[in-house]
Design a protein around this motif. Structure first.
Motif, PDB file in Angstrom:
ATOM      1  N   VAL A  87       0.842  -1.110  -0.040  1.00 17.40           N
ATOM      2  CA  VAL A  87       0.216   0.083  -0.127  1.00 17.40           C
ATOM      3  C   VAL A  87       0.669   1.071  -0.171  1.00 17.40           C
ATOM      4  O   VAL A  87       0.714   2.134  -0.654  1.00 17.40           O
ATOM      5  CB  VAL A  87      -1.002   0.027   1.088  1.00 17.40           C
ATOM      6  CG1 VAL A  87      -1.599   1.213   1.158  1.00 17.40           C
ATOM      7  CG2 VAL A  87      -1.972  -1.137   1.258  1.00 17.40           C
ATOM      8  N   GLN A  88       1.750   1.223   0.700  1.00 22.00           N
ATOM      9  CA  GLN A  88       2.756   2.503   0.832  1.00 22.00           C
ATOM     10  C   GLN A  88       3.474   2.639  -0.503  1.00 22.00           C
ATOM     11  O   GLN A  88       3.737   3.676  -1.123  1.00 22.00           O
ATOM     12  CB  GLN A  88       3.929   2.236   1.968  1.00 22.00           C
ATOM     13  CG  GLN A  88       3.138   2.509   3.339  1.00 22.00           C
ATOM     14  CD  GLN A  88       2.879   1.208   3.982  1.00 22.00           C
ATOM     15  OE1 GLN A  88       2.181   0.285   3.326  1.00 22.00           O
ATOM     16  NE2 GLN A  88       3.103   0.997   5.336  1.00 22.00           N
ATOM     17  N   ALA A  89       3.667   1.288  -1.245  1.00 22.49           N
ATOM     18  CA  ALA A  89       4.603   1.375  -2.668  1.00 22.49           C
ATOM     19  C   ALA A  89       3.430   2.084  -3.592  1.00 22.49           C
ATOM     20  O   ALA A  89       3.876   2.575  -4.534  1.00 22.49           O
ATOM     21  CB  ALA A  89       4.972   0.225  -2.910  1.00 22.49           C
ATOM     22  N   CYS A  90       2.239   1.732  -3.434  1.00 19.83           N
ATOM     23  CA  CYS A  90       1.268   2.067  -4.271  1.00 19.83           C
ATOM     24  C   CYS A  90       1.197   3.764  -4.302  1.00 19.83           C
ATOM     25  O   CYS A  90       0.994   4.416  -5.477  1.00 19.83           O
ATOM     26  CB  CYS A  90      -0.219   1.461  -4.142  1.00 19.83           C
ATOM     27  SG  CYS A  90      -0.043  -0.155  -4.765  1.00 19.83           S
ATOM     28  N   ALA A 331       4.853  18.570   1.236  1.00 17.71           N
ATOM     29  CA  ALA A 331       3.615  18.636   2.263  1.00 17.71           C
ATOM     30  C   ALA A 331       2.528  17.693   1.949  1.00 17.71           C
ATOM     31  O   ALA A 331       2.196  16.906   2.742  1.00 17.71           O
ATOM     32  CB  ALA A 331       3.153  19.935   2.260  1.00 17.71           C
ATOM     33  N   LEU A 332       2.216  17.562   0.635  1.00 19.74           N
ATOM     34  CA  LEU A 332       1.094  16.449   0.300  1.00 19.74           C
ATOM     35  C   LEU A 332       1.620  15.270   0.410  1.00 19.74           C
ATOM     36  O   LEU A 332       0.816  14.203   0.871  1.00 19.74           O
ATOM     37  CB  LEU A 332       0.566  16.745  -0.968  1.00 19.74           C
ATOM     38  CG  LEU A 332      -0.038  18.178  -1.200  1.00 19.74           C
ATOM     39  CD1 LEU A 332      -0.372  18.402  -2.635  1.00 19.74           C
ATOM     40  CD2 LEU A 332      -1.515  18.069  -0.449  1.00 19.74           C
ATOM     41  N   ALA A 333       2.893  14.886   0.035  1.00 25.13           N
ATOM     42  CA  ALA A 333       3.479  13.532   0.164  1.00 25.13           C
ATOM     43  C   ALA A 333       3.406  13.068   1.617  1.00 25.13           C
ATOM     44  O   ALA A 333       3.069  11.772   1.928  1.00 25.13           O
ATOM     45  CB  ALA A 333       4.734  13.353  -0.458  1.00 25.13           C
ATOM     46  N   GLY A 336      -0.353  12.634   2.751  1.00 19.94           N
ATOM     47  CA  GLY A 336      -0.698  11.315   2.413  1.00 19.94           C
ATOM     48  C   GLY A 336       0.038   9.924   2.997  1.00 19.94           C
ATOM     49  O   GLY A 336      -0.691   9.055   3.309  1.00 19.94           O
ATOM     50  N   TYR A 337       1.243  10.085   3.135  1.00 18.72           N
ATOM     51  CA  TYR A 337       1.753   8.936   3.945  1.00 18.72           C
ATOM     52  C   TYR A 337       1.379   8.931   5.309  1.00 18.72           C
ATOM     53  O   TYR A 337       1.018   7.755   5.806  1.00 18.72           O
ATOM     54  CB  TYR A 337       3.494   9.069   4.061  1.00 18.72           C
ATOM     55  CG  TYR A 337       4.010   8.262   4.693  1.00 18.72           C
ATOM     56  CD1 TYR A 337       4.358   7.000   4.232  1.00 18.72           C
ATOM     57  CD2 TYR A 337       4.595   8.566   5.871  1.00 18.72           C
ATOM     58  CE1 TYR A 337       4.924   6.138   4.854  1.00 18.72           C
ATOM     59  CE2 TYR A 337       5.258   7.532   6.871  1.00 18.72           C
ATOM     60  CZ  TYR A 337       5.407   6.219   5.972  1.00 18.72           C
ATOM     61  OH  TYR A 337       6.302   5.231   6.940  1.00 18.72           O
ATOM     62  N   LEU A 338       1.099  10.029   6.109  1.00 17.74           N
ATOM     63  CA  LEU A 338       0.459   9.588   7.511  1.00 17.74           C
ATOM     64  C   LEU A 338      -0.933   9.234   7.470  1.00 17.74           C
ATOM     65  O   LEU A 338      -1.109   8.525   8.379  1.00 17.74           O
ATOM     66  CB  LEU A 338       0.527  11.275   8.079  1.00 17.74           C
ATOM     67  CG  LEU A 338       1.876  11.877   8.251  1.00 17.74           C
ATOM     68  CD1 LEU A 338       1.667  13.250   9.063  1.00 17.74           C
ATOM     69  CD2 LEU A 338       2.781  10.916   9.356  1.00 17.74           C
ATOM     70  N   ILE A 339      -1.734   9.624   6.193  1.00 25.13           N
ATOM     71  CA  ILE A 339      -3.046   8.951   6.146  1.00 25.13           C
ATOM     72  C   ILE A 339      -2.850   7.704   5.896  1.00 25.13           C
ATOM     73  O   ILE A 339      -3.643   6.584   6.690  1.00 25.13           O
ATOM     74  CB  ILE A 339      -3.661   9.875   4.869  1.00 25.13           C
ATOM     75  CG1 ILE A 339      -3.952  11.045   5.362  1.00 25.13           C
ATOM     76  CG2 ILE A 339      -4.976   9.009   4.706  1.00 25.13           C
ATOM     77  CD1 ILE A 339      -5.167  11.258   6.584  1.00 25.13           C
ATOM     78  N   VAL A 340      -1.999   7.165   5.219  1.00 20.81           N
ATOM     79  CA  VAL A 340      -1.849   5.721   4.912  1.00 20.81           C
ATOM     80  C   VAL A 340      -1.373   4.969   6.116  1.00 20.81           C
ATOM     81  O   VAL A 340      -1.812   3.871   6.593  1.00 20.81           O
ATOM     82  CB  VAL A 340      -0.807   5.369   3.796  1.00 20.81           C
ATOM     83  CG1 VAL A 340      -0.333   4.020   3.630  1.00 20.81           C
ATOM     84  CG2 VAL A 340      -1.203   5.998   2.559  1.00 20.81           C
ATOM     85  N   PRO A 364     -11.028   4.001   7.223  1.00 19.38           N
ATOM     86  CA  PRO A 364      -9.960   4.557   6.602  1.00 19.38           C
ATOM     87  C   PRO A 364     -10.187   4.585   5.044  1.00 19.38           C
ATOM     88  O   PRO A 364      -9.674   5.464   4.315  1.00 19.38           O
ATOM     89  CB  PRO A 364      -8.714   3.608   6.982  1.00 19.38           C
ATOM     90  CG  PRO A 364      -9.421   2.457   7.729  1.00 19.38           C
ATOM     91  CD  PRO A 364     -10.662   3.060   8.198  1.00 19.38           C
ATOM     92  N   LEU A 365     -10.982   3.489   4.529  1.00 19.97           N
ATOM     93  CA  LEU A 365     -11.213   3.531   3.168  1.00 19.97           C
ATOM     94  C   LEU A 365     -11.977   4.508   2.738  1.00 19.97           C
ATOM     95  O   LEU A 365     -11.633   5.063   1.772  1.00 19.97           O
ATOM     96  CB  LEU A 365     -11.983   1.884   2.686  1.00 19.97           C
ATOM     97  CG  LEU A 365     -11.066   0.568   2.815  1.00 19.97           C
ATOM     98  CD1 LEU A 365     -12.172  -0.417   2.674  1.00 19.97           C
ATOM     99  CD2 LEU A 365      -9.953   0.818   1.766  1.00 19.97           C
ATOM    100  N   PHE A 366     -13.111   4.800   3.467  1.00 20.09           N
ATOM    101  CA  PHE A 366     -13.982   5.834   3.150  1.00 20.09           C
ATOM    102  C   PHE A 366     -13.319   7.396   3.247  1.00 20.09           C
ATOM    103  O   PHE A 366     -13.366   8.198   2.366  1.00 20.09           O
ATOM    104  CB  PHE A 366     -15.253   6.032   3.884  1.00 20.09           C
ATOM    105  CG  PHE A 366     -16.125   4.998   3.527  1.00 20.09           C
ATOM    106  CD1 PHE A 366     -17.046   5.060   2.393  1.00 20.09           C
ATOM    107  CD2 PHE A 366     -16.565   3.887   4.501  1.00 20.09           C
ATOM    108  CE1 PHE A 366     -17.983   4.167   2.119  1.00 20.09           C
ATOM    109  CE2 PHE A 366     -17.439   2.895   4.181  1.00 20.09           C
ATOM    110  CZ  PHE A 366     -18.345   2.969   2.907  1.00 20.09           C
ATOM    111  N   LEU A 367     -12.350   7.274   4.149  1.00 23.64           N
ATOM    112  CA  LEU A 367     -11.548   8.629   4.308  1.00 23.64           C
ATOM    113  C   LEU A 367     -10.701   8.830   3.103  1.00 23.64           C
ATOM    114  O   LEU A 367     -10.705  10.177   2.625  1.00 23.64           O
ATOM    115  CB  LEU A 367     -10.673   8.627   5.774  1.00 23.64           C
ATOM    116  CG  LEU A 367      -9.562   9.757   5.862  1.00 23.64           C
ATOM    117  CD1 LEU A 367     -10.345  11.003   5.964  1.00 23.64           C
ATOM    118  CD2 LEU A 367      -8.885   9.252   7.049  1.00 23.64           C
TER     119      LEU A 367
END
Length: 403
Positions: A87-90, A331-333, A336-340, A364-367
């Motif tokens: 998932v992190q790689a994706c 910042a967006l990267a 996004g990583y923190l969300i994952v 988390p899927l809906f988020l």
């Protein structure tokens, strides 16, 4: 003359993905594999620092060469690491690939040609189907098989943590009216040792205490055979207790051998049949963990797709036309990583019973899907302005064409 099967397959693919979609899909796959390779090499290097002495000692014990032990261990660890980090790689792979596409002006040219933001999601959806199928296969079958193969090999952290053994400390098993304290022997033939069973918890006073040296499961459901039993029963005045010794005693416990066979092992390591058995026993040890693991396996096919959608939308947010906002992209990267990474927080809350299993997995899927949907909606609002600019550009070219 009949077309070749390969050409026929290409024609079928052309109905769903155009040339630009296939180029984008290959770019997504390439960057995801590159990021996965970097993460895999890093994780294996860190793991070998701790596992290499164990590999060498195992080779000496079995009188075989070190590569014979190291090669299968590396294969099993690769399967486990890829399952955990896909998932992190994706996310990072799609994020970088989308930046490359924007810098090549692919997205702008396709938008100016009239492609809607919804239609532009075709390569993301195709990538989500491929990556989701691979993730589901890893979570449901490949990863549990690799973990148990490491246990059988006797090398690595999993072999040390989950090998069949008599646990050194006692564990508590709480049920509505009963509390059991015992040492668990894991493995194919699970047992309980040094047992203390306290009954009457719902009445705020003990009604019976059973002490036993060992307990083994019987062929009857929820019936265990206690050995070397001592039963303590209070008298009517509750001040004196009567002792009774028995060689054997059948006791009903709401415990199944599957729960003790893999006691202390997370549900996502278990194979499908054993996981279903543990998940079918409410109010027992490991029930919430097994339920979360089942939901994770059912939704594994969706996880890479929604993460890829979020990654692509975040990458597009870091651009204004052709202008790249590097600080915003960084910042967006990170965001996004923190969300994952926060997915695991929801999953742990479900494993502990704080959240219902389906909420801890689907939230988390809906988020993530909501973040991607908001970005697509914003692009749809902005697309008419871009189309008008493209129409002006095309008119300018038409008026200034040379005869």
């Amino acid at each position: 003359m009949r077309p070749r099967p390969r050409l026929r397959a290409i024609r079928i693919t052309d109905r769903f993905l155009g040339v630009s979609d296939r180029d984008a899909l290959w770019l997504y796959i390439g960057f995801t594999l590159l990021v996965m390779l970097i993460l895999l090499v890093t994780a294996l290097a860190i793991d070998l620092v701790y596992a290499m002495p164990n590999v060498v000692s195992k080779a000496r014990e079995t009188s075989v060469s070190t590569p014979v032990i190291l090669a299968p261990y590396m294969l099993y660890r690769t399967v486990d690491i890829v399952s955990r980090l896909l998932v992190q790689a994706c996310f990072f792979g799609i994020f970088l690939a989308e930046i490359i596409r924007i810098r090549r002006l692919e997205c702008i040219v396709l938008a100016l040609s009239g492609m809607s933001p919804i239609r532009a999601l075709a390569p993301i959806l195709a990538f989500g189907v491929l990556a989701g199928g691979f993730q589901f296969t890893c979570e449901a079958w490949a990863r549990p098989a690799a973990v148990f193969a490491q246990i059988d090999l006797g090398v690595g952290r999993y072999a040390h943590r989950f090998q069949p053994m008599l646990r050194p400390q006692s564990d508590w098993f709480l049920q509505p009216d009963t509390a059991i304290r015992a040492r668990v022997k894991t493995g194919e033939a699970p047992e309980l040792h040094n047992i203390s069973k306290f009954s009457g918890l719902s009445r705020h006073k003990l009604t019976q205490v059973i002490l036993a040296q060992k307990a083994v499961p019987t062929n009857k459901p929820d019936i265990w055979l206690f050995s070397n039993v001592v039963i303590w029963t209070p008298q009517a005045d509750q001040n004196t207790w009567v002792q009774k010794a028995l060689p054997d005693l059948e006791v009903r416990l709401k415990l199944r051998p599957e729960q003790l066979r893999y006691f202390g092992m997370n549900g996502y390591y278990l194979k499908w049949p054993d996981l279903r058995k543990v998940a079918a026993l409410p109010d027992t040890p490991g029930y919430a963990d097994a339920q979360v693991s089942l939901w994770l396996r059912w939704t594994a096919v969706l996880l890479p797709g929604v993460v890829a959608l979020m990654a692509a939308s975040l990458a597009q947010t870091g651009f204004q036309g052709r202008r790249q906002n590097t600080s915003l992209l960084v910042a967006l990267a990170i965001f996004g990583y923190l969300i994952v990474v926060s997915f695991k927080v929801f999953w742990v809350l479900g494993e502990l019973g704080t959240l219902p299993p389906w909420i801890s997995v689907l939230s988390p899927l809906f988020l993530v899907a909501g973040i991607g949907a908001l970005s697509v909606a914003g692009q749809m609002v902005a697309s008419p302005k871009l189309l008008r600019s493209g129409e002006v550009f095309r008119n300018f070219l038409t008026r200034n064409q040379r005869p």
